[in-house]
Design a protein around this motif. Structure first.
Motif, short mmCIF file in Angstrom:
data_model
loop_
_atom_site.label_atom_id
_atom_site.label_comp_id
_atom_site.label_asym_id
_atom_site.label_seq_id
_atom_site.Cartn_x
_atom_site.Cartn_y
_atom_site.Cartn_z
N GLY A 129 0.78 -1.24 0.00
CA GLY A 129 0.00 0.00 0.00
C GLY A 129 0.80 1.27 0.00
O GLY A 129 0.22 2.37 0.08
N LEU A 130 2.13 1.18 -0.09
CA LEU A 130 2.99 2.36 -0.05
C LEU A 130 3.34 2.78 -1.48
O LEU A 130 4.46 2.58 -1.96
N ARG A 131 2.38 3.37 -2.14
CA ARG A 131 2.57 3.78 -3.53
C ARG A 131 3.21 5.16 -3.57
O ARG A 131 2.89 6.02 -2.77
N GLY A 132 4.09 5.33 -4.54
CA GLY A 132 4.83 6.58 -4.64
C GLY A 132 6.18 6.43 -3.95
O GLY A 132 6.27 5.89 -2.83
N TYR A 133 7.22 6.93 -4.59
CA TYR A 133 8.58 6.70 -4.10
C TYR A 133 8.76 7.17 -2.66
O TYR A 133 9.31 6.45 -1.83
N TRP A 134 8.30 8.37 -2.34
CA TRP A 134 8.60 8.94 -1.03
C TRP A 134 7.85 8.25 0.10
O TRP A 134 8.34 8.17 1.22
N ARG A 135 6.65 7.72 -0.17
CA ARG A 135 5.98 6.95 0.88
C ARG A 135 6.81 5.74 1.26
O ARG A 135 7.01 5.45 2.44
N GLY A 136 7.30 5.02 0.25
CA GLY A 136 8.14 3.86 0.54
C GLY A 136 9.43 4.24 1.24
O GLY A 136 9.87 3.57 2.18
N TYR A 137 10.03 5.34 0.79
CA TYR A 137 11.29 5.78 1.39
C TYR A 137 11.12 6.11 2.86
O TYR A 137 11.85 5.58 3.72
N PHE A 138 10.17 6.98 3.17
CA PHE A 138 10.03 7.41 4.56
C PHE A 138 9.52 6.28 5.45
O PHE A 138 9.99 6.13 6.58
N MET A 155 8.13 18.51 4.22
CA MET A 155 8.12 17.32 3.37
C MET A 155 7.99 16.05 4.21
O MET A 155 7.23 15.14 3.87
N VAL A 156 8.74 15.99 5.31
CA VAL A 156 8.64 14.83 6.19
C VAL A 156 7.25 14.76 6.81
O VAL A 156 6.65 13.67 6.91
N ALA A 157 6.73 15.90 7.21
CA ALA A 157 5.41 15.92 7.88
C ALA A 157 4.29 15.50 6.94
O ALA A 157 3.25 15.02 7.41
N ARG A 158 4.48 15.66 5.63
CA ARG A 158 3.46 15.17 4.70
C ARG A 158 3.42 13.65 4.66
O ARG A 158 2.38 13.05 4.36
N ALA A 159 4.55 13.02 4.96
CA ALA A 159 4.62 11.56 4.91
C ALA A 159 4.32 10.90 6.24
O ALA A 159 3.69 9.84 6.31
N LEU A 160 4.77 11.52 7.32
CA LEU A 160 4.64 10.93 8.66
C LEU A 160 3.81 11.82 9.57
O LEU A 160 4.00 13.04 9.57
N PRO A 161 2.89 11.23 10.31
CA PRO A 161 2.65 9.79 10.50
C PRO A 161 1.64 9.17 9.52
O PRO A 161 1.20 8.04 9.72
N VAL A 202 1.79 7.73 6.68
CA VAL A 202 2.08 6.44 6.04
C VAL A 202 1.67 5.26 6.91
O VAL A 202 1.39 4.17 6.38
N TRP A 203 1.59 5.46 8.22
CA TRP A 203 1.24 4.34 9.10
C TRP A 203 -0.24 3.98 8.99
O TRP A 203 -0.65 2.93 9.51
N ARG A 204 -1.04 4.81 8.32
CA ARG A 204 -2.42 4.42 8.02
C ARG A 204 -2.47 3.51 6.80
O ARG A 204 -3.49 2.86 6.56
N LEU A 205 -1.39 3.48 6.03
CA LEU A 205 -1.33 2.63 4.84
C LEU A 205 -0.65 1.30 5.13
O LEU A 205 -1.02 0.27 4.56
N ALA A 206 0.36 1.32 5.97
CA ALA A 206 1.11 0.10 6.33
C ALA A 206 1.68 0.28 7.72
O ALA A 206 2.10 1.38 8.09
N THR A 207 1.70 -0.78 8.49
CA THR A 207 2.33 -0.72 9.81
C THR A 207 3.84 -0.73 9.66
O THR A 207 4.38 -1.13 8.61
N PRO A 208 4.58 -0.31 10.68
CA PRO A 208 6.04 -0.42 10.60
C PRO A 208 6.51 -1.85 10.33
O PRO A 208 7.48 -2.05 9.58
N GLN A 209 5.83 -2.84 10.90
CA GLN A 209 6.22 -4.23 10.65
C GLN A 209 6.03 -4.60 9.19
O GLN A 209 6.88 -5.28 8.59
N GLU A 210 4.92 -4.14 8.59
CA GLU A 210 4.70 -4.41 7.17
C GLU A 210 5.74 -3.69 6.31
O GLU A 210 6.22 -4.23 5.31
N ALA A 211 6.08 -2.46 6.69
CA ALA A 211 7.09 -1.72 5.94
C ALA A 211 8.45 -2.40 6.03
O ALA A 211 9.20 -2.47 5.04
#
Length: 285
Positions: free
Chosen positions: A37-46, A72-78, A80-89
């Motif tokens: 569920g982490l679509r887009g380069y920066w979602r996966g990166y962060f 930029m960081v604040a747009r990704a976090l937190p 991204v954790w609604r899309l995937a858990t840290p364990q899934e990432a």
């Protein structure tokens, strides 16, 4: 470079960093993030890089990653954790990295990969992580079951350990994040790859002006001898701070690991675009 441990640390960095870097540049790595569920380069990166910290807010990542603009960081976090858990990432980043390395090392025998993983793990296991948050949280992750997973995780621990030391050296030199990027653009990095880190043109221009007042850049943005010497001191401090794992591994095993990593690193290096933000020099020879 001022000493042999520092030279060794820099040489080994050029060999293990490409192994880690497959997570940023290989299509299989990106596909693994997209699959959770982490679509887009920066979602996966962060998500992938910060996942060892847990479901963190933006503030620790702004601090630890250093060169990204806070918005930029604040747009990704937190978020991204609604899309995937840290364990899934974490599973996605390891899966993608292993698939990438499998494609890049298929001609090497399993014994070569296993010995490489063993030596890299010994080096990473001796890394001193006090004061090095990203190095510490990666070192604390479970050890992989298979050689490629073990190899990538050890390379990642060493990479983040070195990166923590580099940030400390930049801070000690009085360089802020955007000044650091502006100086690198003036010297050896493509602005195309760094302008995407969220800083405004006004912030870039202000950073260049501060560097000019400091004597690191000329008014037209060219690096001065004073600036080159100042940044070389940062690089030397980074190398010295990264030397302990190789001192602990010992010269013979370090040389052996370098030989084993050579073909792997060269294969991985083909993925890294010229002028990439990693700032990784070409392998010697």
């Amino acid at each position: 470079m001022t000493d042999e441990p520092g030279r060794t640390a820099r040489l080994m960095w050029t060999h293990f960093e490409p192994v880690h870097a497959v997570t940023y540049f290989h299509p299989r790595a990106r596909a693994a993030y997209e699959a959770v569920g982490l679509r887009g380069y920066w979602r996966g990166y962060f998500a992938g890089r910060s996942a060892p910290l847990g479901a963190t807010e933006a503030a620790p990542v702004i601090s630890a990653f250093f060169t990204f603009a806070p918005p930029m960081v604040a747009r990704a976090l937190p978020a991204v954790w609604r899309l995937a858990t840290p364990q899934e990432a974490l599973r996605a980043r390891l899966t993608g990295a292993v698939q990438a390395l499998a494609e890049l090392t298929y001609e090497l025998p399993e014994t070569h990969l296993a010995e490489t993983a063993d030596l890299l793990e010994r080096a990473a296991g001796s890394a001193q992580t006090a004061g090095r948050v990203l190095g510490a949280v990666n070192a604390a992750l479970p050890i992989g079951e298979y050689p490629l997973a073990r190899m990538w995780q050890a390379a990642t621990t060493l990479r983040e350990h070195r990166g923590d030391g580099h940030v400390a050296a930049l801070v000690a030199a009085g360089l802020d994040p955007v000044e650091t990027l502006a100086y690198r653009v003036a010297v050896d990095m493509s602005p195309v790859n760094l302008l995407g880190r969220g800083w405004s043109e006004e912030q870039w221009q202000a950073a260049r002006e501060r560097l000019a007042r400091r004597g690191w850049l000329t008014p037209d943005g060219t690096a001065t001898d004073h600036g080159r010497a100042g940044f070389q001191a940062v690089e030397d401090a980074t190398d010295r701070a990264a030397a302990h794992p190789w001192e602990a591994l010992g010269p013979d095993d370090t040389d052996r690991l370098r030989e084993l990593l050579e073909p792997i690193a060269r294969s991985c290096h083909t993925l890294i675009p010229e002028g990439s933000p990693i700032g990784l020099p070409a392998l010697p020879g």
